[in-house]
Every structure is written in C-alpha cells, then in structure tokens.
Design a protein around this motif. Structure first.
Motif, PDB file in Angstrom:
ATOM      1  N   TRP A  19     -43.981  20.769  34.749  1.00 44.11           N
ATOM      2  CA  TRP A  19     -43.694  20.416  33.376  1.00 44.11           C
ATOM      3  C   TRP A  19     -43.174  18.983  33.269  1.00 44.11           C
ATOM      4  O   TRP A  19     -42.421  18.515  34.105  1.00 44.11           O
ATOM      5  CB  TRP A  19     -42.645  21.363  32.812  1.00 44.11           C
ATOM      6  N   HIS A  20     -43.566  18.304  32.228  1.00 38.99           N
ATOM      7  CA  HIS A  20     -43.010  17.002  31.869  1.00 38.99           C
ATOM      8  C   HIS A  20     -43.193  16.831  30.369  1.00 38.99           C
ATOM      9  O   HIS A  20     -43.990  17.535  29.746  1.00 38.99           O
ATOM     10  CB  HIS A  20     -43.657  15.855  32.653  1.00 38.99           C
ATOM     11  N   PRO A  21     -42.441  15.893  29.769  1.00 34.57           N
ATOM     12  CA  PRO A  21     -42.567  15.716  28.317  1.00 34.57           C
ATOM     13  C   PRO A  21     -43.956  15.241  27.913  1.00 34.57           C
ATOM     14  O   PRO A  21     -44.694  14.681  28.711  1.00 34.57           O
ATOM     15  CB  PRO A  21     -41.542  14.619  28.003  1.00 34.57           C
ATOM     16  N   TYR A  26     -43.018  11.397  23.058  1.00 31.24           N
ATOM     17  CA  TYR A  26     -41.717  10.904  23.489  1.00 31.24           C
ATOM     18  C   TYR A  26     -41.890   9.613  24.286  1.00 31.24           C
ATOM     19  O   TYR A  26     -42.488   9.627  25.361  1.00 31.24           O
ATOM     20  CB  TYR A  26     -41.011  11.934  24.374  1.00 31.24           C
ATOM     21  N   TRP A  55     -35.833   8.376  30.786  1.00 28.19           N
ATOM     22  CA  TRP A  55     -35.393   9.345  29.796  1.00 28.19           C
ATOM     23  C   TRP A  55     -36.121   9.127  28.478  1.00 28.19           C
ATOM     24  O   TRP A  55     -36.647   8.061  28.201  1.00 28.19           O
ATOM     25  CB  TRP A  55     -33.883   9.287  29.574  1.00 28.19           C
ATOM     26  N   GLU A  58     -35.082  13.519  24.367  1.00 30.97           N
ATOM     27  CA  GLU A  58     -34.813  14.928  24.647  1.00 30.97           C
ATOM     28  C   GLU A  58     -34.907  15.334  26.115  1.00 30.97           C
ATOM     29  O   GLU A  58     -34.603  16.465  26.452  1.00 30.97           O
ATOM     30  CB  GLU A  58     -35.776  15.795  23.835  1.00 30.97           C
ATOM     31  N   HIS A  59     -35.306  14.410  26.999  1.00 32.01           N
ATOM     32  CA  HIS A  59     -35.530  14.754  28.402  1.00 32.01           C
ATOM     33  C   HIS A  59     -35.012  13.644  29.315  1.00 32.01           C
ATOM     34  O   HIS A  59     -34.962  12.487  28.913  1.00 32.01           O
ATOM     35  CB  HIS A  59     -37.029  14.958  28.671  1.00 32.01           C
ATOM     36  N   HIS A  61     -35.536  12.161  33.394  1.00 30.98           N
ATOM     37  CA  HIS A  61     -36.248  12.207  34.671  1.00 30.98           C
ATOM     38  C   HIS A  61     -35.219  11.941  35.760  1.00 30.98           C
ATOM     39  O   HIS A  61     -34.675  10.844  35.855  1.00 30.98           O
ATOM     40  CB  HIS A  61     -37.352  11.156  34.687  1.00 30.98           C
ATOM     41  N   TRP A  75     -38.284  16.227  35.604  1.00 30.63           N
ATOM     42  CA  TRP A  75     -37.930  16.079  34.197  1.00 30.63           C
ATOM     43  C   TRP A  75     -37.150  17.318  33.800  1.00 30.63           C
ATOM     44  O   TRP A  75     -37.562  18.432  34.072  1.00 30.63           O
ATOM     45  CB  TRP A  75     -39.169  15.962  33.334  1.00 30.63           C
ATOM     46  N   VAL A  76     -35.994  17.122  33.159  1.00 28.83           N
ATOM     47  CA  VAL A  76     -35.175  18.237  32.695  1.00 28.83           C
ATOM     48  C   VAL A  76     -34.746  17.972  31.255  1.00 28.83           C
ATOM     49  O   VAL A  76     -34.704  16.820  30.814  1.00 28.83           O
ATOM     50  CB  VAL A  76     -33.936  18.464  33.592  1.00 28.83           C
ATOM     51  N   PRO A  77     -34.391  19.018  30.511  1.00 31.49           N
ATOM     52  CA  PRO A  77     -33.868  18.797  29.164  1.00 31.49           C
ATOM     53  C   PRO A  77     -32.576  17.962  29.219  1.00 31.49           C
ATOM     54  O   PRO A  77     -31.752  18.131  30.125  1.00 31.49           O
ATOM     55  CB  PRO A  77     -33.582  20.207  28.651  1.00 31.49           C
ATOM     56  N   ALA A  78     -32.410  17.076  28.262  1.00 32.63           N
ATOM     57  CA  ALA A  78     -31.220  16.211  28.239  1.00 32.63           C
ATOM     58  C   ALA A  78     -29.932  17.028  28.166  1.00 32.63           C
ATOM     59  O   ALA A  78     -28.899  16.601  28.685  1.00 32.63           O
ATOM     60  CB  ALA A  78     -31.308  15.233  27.081  1.00 32.63           C
TER      61      ALA A  78
END
Length: 106
Positions: A19-21, A26, A55, A58-59, A61, A75-78
C-alpha cells in the motif's frame, strides 16, 4: 548460481505491505537529504524509531533499520507517527548532516 533463496524471497514479498498513497491525489514533500526528521511510528508489530523521508497531508513515508541492520521503508497513516528528537531515537543515522557549529539538524 543465485544468492537469493526463492522461498525466503517469496515469503518477504507476500508479507510486505504494497500500500502507498494515491500520488495523484496527495502531493509528496521530501526533507533535504540526510536532514530527515526522526519520528516514532506505531506499527502493527509495535513502535519503531524511524526517519520521515517523505510525507503527504495524511501519510508519512518512514525508513528504519531492524535488529539485523536491514533497512525497511513503509508508508503509514500520519496519525501513527509522532516526531521525536534525534537524541530520543533508539538509533541515529551516522550520516546525518551537521551545521557548521556541530549541531545536528532536527
């Protein structure tokens, strides 16, 4: 002769999140090279001290080494990420850039 064990490689591929944005939606901001901020990210497997290498709104890296010195990026949620100082991180990148007085960039 291949140095890659196919069964190990398949296991890594199968367990690595893909997964990635949506980069069309974004826009990504990146910190100057070797001046990336330190963060603590709460992942499913527990917290990791990392560097925020990019970044969006909302995310984030993240990049961090594991106990075997293998580097991981994800990538993770902020909302999973909190900025910390270099000194509070359990690891410090030896290549961080210092200013002329010797202070580290934060």
């Amino acid at each position: 002769m291949s140095k890659v064990d196919p069964s190990s490689a398949r296991r890594l591929i199968d367990t690595t999140p893909r997964w990635h944005p949506d980069f069309e939606r974004y826009l990504v901001t990146r910190a100057p090279y070797m001046r990336e901020p330190y963060v603590r990210a709460q992942l499913e497997a527990g917290p990791v001290n990392a560097k925020a290498i990019g970044w969006t709104r909302e995310h984030v890296h993240t990049k961090w080494p594991d106990a075997d010195f293998q580097v991981h990026t994800r990538w993770v949620p902020a909302s999973w990420v909190k900025r910390i100082s270099r000194e509070k991180s359990s690891w410090q990148d030896p290549y961080d850039v210092h200013d002329k007085a010797g202070a580290r960039w934060q």
